[in-house]
Design a protein around this motif. Structure first.
Motif, short mmCIF file in Angstrom:
data_model
loop_
_atom_site.label_atom_id
_atom_site.label_comp_id
_atom_site.label_asym_id
_atom_site.label_seq_id
_atom_site.Cartn_x
_atom_site.Cartn_y
_atom_site.Cartn_z
N PHE A 288 0.99 -1.00 -0.21
CA PHE A 288 -0.09 -0.02 0.02
C PHE A 288 0.71 1.40 -0.08
CE2 PHE A 288 -3.51 -2.55 2.35
CZ PHE A 288 -3.73 -2.61 1.56
N ALA A 289 1.80 1.31 0.55
CA ALA A 289 3.12 2.14 0.41
C ALA A 289 3.65 2.44 -0.93
CB ALA A 289 3.94 2.21 1.44
N MET A 290 3.53 1.55 -0.97
CA MET A 290 4.43 1.71 -2.99
C MET A 290 3.25 2.94 -3.45
SD MET A 290 7.71 1.03 -3.49
CE MET A 290 7.20 1.22 -5.09
N TYR A 291 1.44 2.10 -3.16
CA TYR A 291 0.21 3.16 -4.25
C TYR A 291 0.87 4.30 -3.62
CZ TYR A 291 -0.90 -1.71 -6.85
OH TYR A 291 -1.26 -2.10 -6.89
N LEU A 292 0.88 4.76 -2.29
CA LEU A 292 0.83 6.04 -2.07
C LEU A 292 1.60 6.60 -2.53
CD1 LEU A 292 -1.14 5.34 -0.14
CD2 LEU A 292 -0.29 6.01 1.56
N LEU A 293 3.61 6.09 -2.68
CA LEU A 293 4.31 6.54 -3.64
C LEU A 293 4.38 7.15 -4.74
CD1 LEU A 293 7.43 7.64 -2.80
CD2 LEU A 293 7.78 4.85 -4.28
N GLN A 294 3.50 6.41 -5.88
CA GLN A 294 3.18 6.60 -7.21
C GLN A 294 2.21 7.03 -7.11
OE1 GLN A 294 0.43 3.71 -8.88
NE2 GLN A 294 2.73 3.31 -10.83
N GLU A 295 1.16 7.81 -6.59
CA GLU A 295 0.28 8.26 -6.32
C GLU A 295 1.17 10.05 -5.55
OE1 GLU A 295 -3.46 11.18 -6.02
OE2 GLU A 295 -2.84 9.59 -7.18
N VAL B 217 0.68 -9.91 -7.02
CA VAL B 217 0.20 -8.82 -5.86
C VAL B 217 -0.56 -8.10 -6.18
CG1 VAL B 217 1.93 -7.01 -4.89
CG2 VAL B 217 2.89 -9.14 -5.05
N GLY B 218 -0.27 -7.66 -7.78
CA GLY B 218 -1.36 -6.70 -8.77
C GLY B 218 -2.63 -6.73 -7.73
N GLU B 219 -2.98 -8.34 -8.43
CA GLU B 219 -4.29 -8.41 -8.07
C GLU B 219 -5.12 -8.60 -7.13
OE1 GLU B 219 -3.59 -12.07 -10.54
OE2 GLU B 219 -3.65 -11.11 -12.33
N ALA B 220 -3.83 -8.76 -6.61
CA ALA B 220 -5.10 -9.28 -4.87
C ALA B 220 -4.61 -7.96 -3.87
CB ALA B 220 -3.52 -9.92 -4.17
N LEU B 221 -4.02 -7.27 -4.31
CA LEU B 221 -4.17 -5.97 -3.19
C LEU B 221 -3.52 -4.77 -3.94
CD1 LEU B 221 -0.66 -7.42 -0.82
CD2 LEU B 221 -3.61 -7.27 -0.12
N GLY B 222 -3.64 -4.32 -5.71
CA GLY B 222 -3.77 -3.65 -5.56
C GLY B 222 -5.00 -2.81 -6.05
N GLY B 223 -6.37 -3.48 -5.97
CA GLY B 223 -7.60 -2.46 -5.45
C GLY B 223 -7.74 -1.67 -4.08
N VAL B 224 -7.20 -2.08 -3.33
CA VAL B 224 -6.80 -1.69 -2.23
C VAL B 224 -5.99 -0.59 -1.82
CG1 VAL B 224 -6.38 -1.93 0.24
CG2 VAL B 224 -7.64 -3.57 -0.61
#
Length: 221
Positions: free
Chosen positions: A119-126, A184-191
């Motif tokens: 989730f932190a990596m998605y926040l970094l990307q955003e 990983v993306g399929e499992a957790l990417g949506g969240v």
């Protein structure tokens, strides 16, 4: 034919049959993009802290338990692939490499640490999209940060300053990295995407509040 490296501003020459110099060719293989640099633990730390605050504010929400269960499903899938390999069932070698790496993570790292990092990596990307040069770079850095959670992914070699041992993350074939990232993306990417939107909403609300305060102060007599 040896030509100048394709990366703008790089004065080095390509490898004999490549389009990048050795340094940028290595970056492409290890980091997902010729100009991508590694996302370090320190780089990600502020975003891990944001994820933990979000979890703390929503401690009773079932999202976290569901996310941990979805990660465990990925680990179970990886174990099934390795079991088939042991029975002699033909399979894709990159998928098996990816499965081996996932099982190592599943055994060495808690599910909570896994989901926090993802989730932190998605926040970094955003928050800083320029930090990640492409979707492939994001996937590569996502997996590097996950593998960085366990010592099992690290190697040592003598070559540091003063002859000291240097610790580096052991390389995994890029195709295996992409398979891991897909799982990983399929499992957790949506969240991860949803949490990124929530952080953006909160950031915009804080900015609007600050702007309103500034405007009110300008109107003081």
């Amino acid at each position: 034919m040896i030509r100048p490296c394709r990366v703008l501003g790089c004065g080095a020459h390509t490898t004999r049959y490549g389009t990048f110099c050795p340094t940028h060719k290595s970056n492409l293989r290890r980091h997902g993009h010729a100009e991508q640099t590694a996302v370090t633990k320190a780089d990600l730390a502020p975003f891990v802290a944001l994820v933990r605050k979000r979890i703390e504010r929503n401690a009773e929400n079932a999202t976290w338990a569901h996310s941990e269960a979805r990660w465990q499903t990925v680990v179970d899938h990886a174990r099934s692939i390795l079991n088939e390999a042991r029975r002699g069932v033909p399979g894709n070698r990159y998928e098996r490499t990816a499965a081996s790496e996932v099982v190592v993570l599943g055994e060495a790292v808690t599910p909570r640490a896994i989901i926090e990092t993802v989730f932190a990596m998605y926040l970094l990307q955003e928050n800083d999209p320029r930090r990640l040069r492409s979707d492939e770079a994001f996937r590569a850095q996502l997996i590097r940060r996950l593998r960085g959670l366990t010592e099992a992914s690290m190697d040592e070699w003598k070559g540091g300053a003063g002859g000291r041992a240097k610790r580096v993350q052991r390389d995994v074939p890029p195709r295996a990295v992409l398979i891991m990232a897909q799982w990983v993306g399929e499992a957790l990417g949506g969240v991860g995407v949803h949490l990124s939107r929530l952080e953006r909403r909160d950031r915009e609300a804080r900015a609007a509040s600050a702007a309103g305060l500034a405007e009110a102060m300008r109107e003081l007599q």
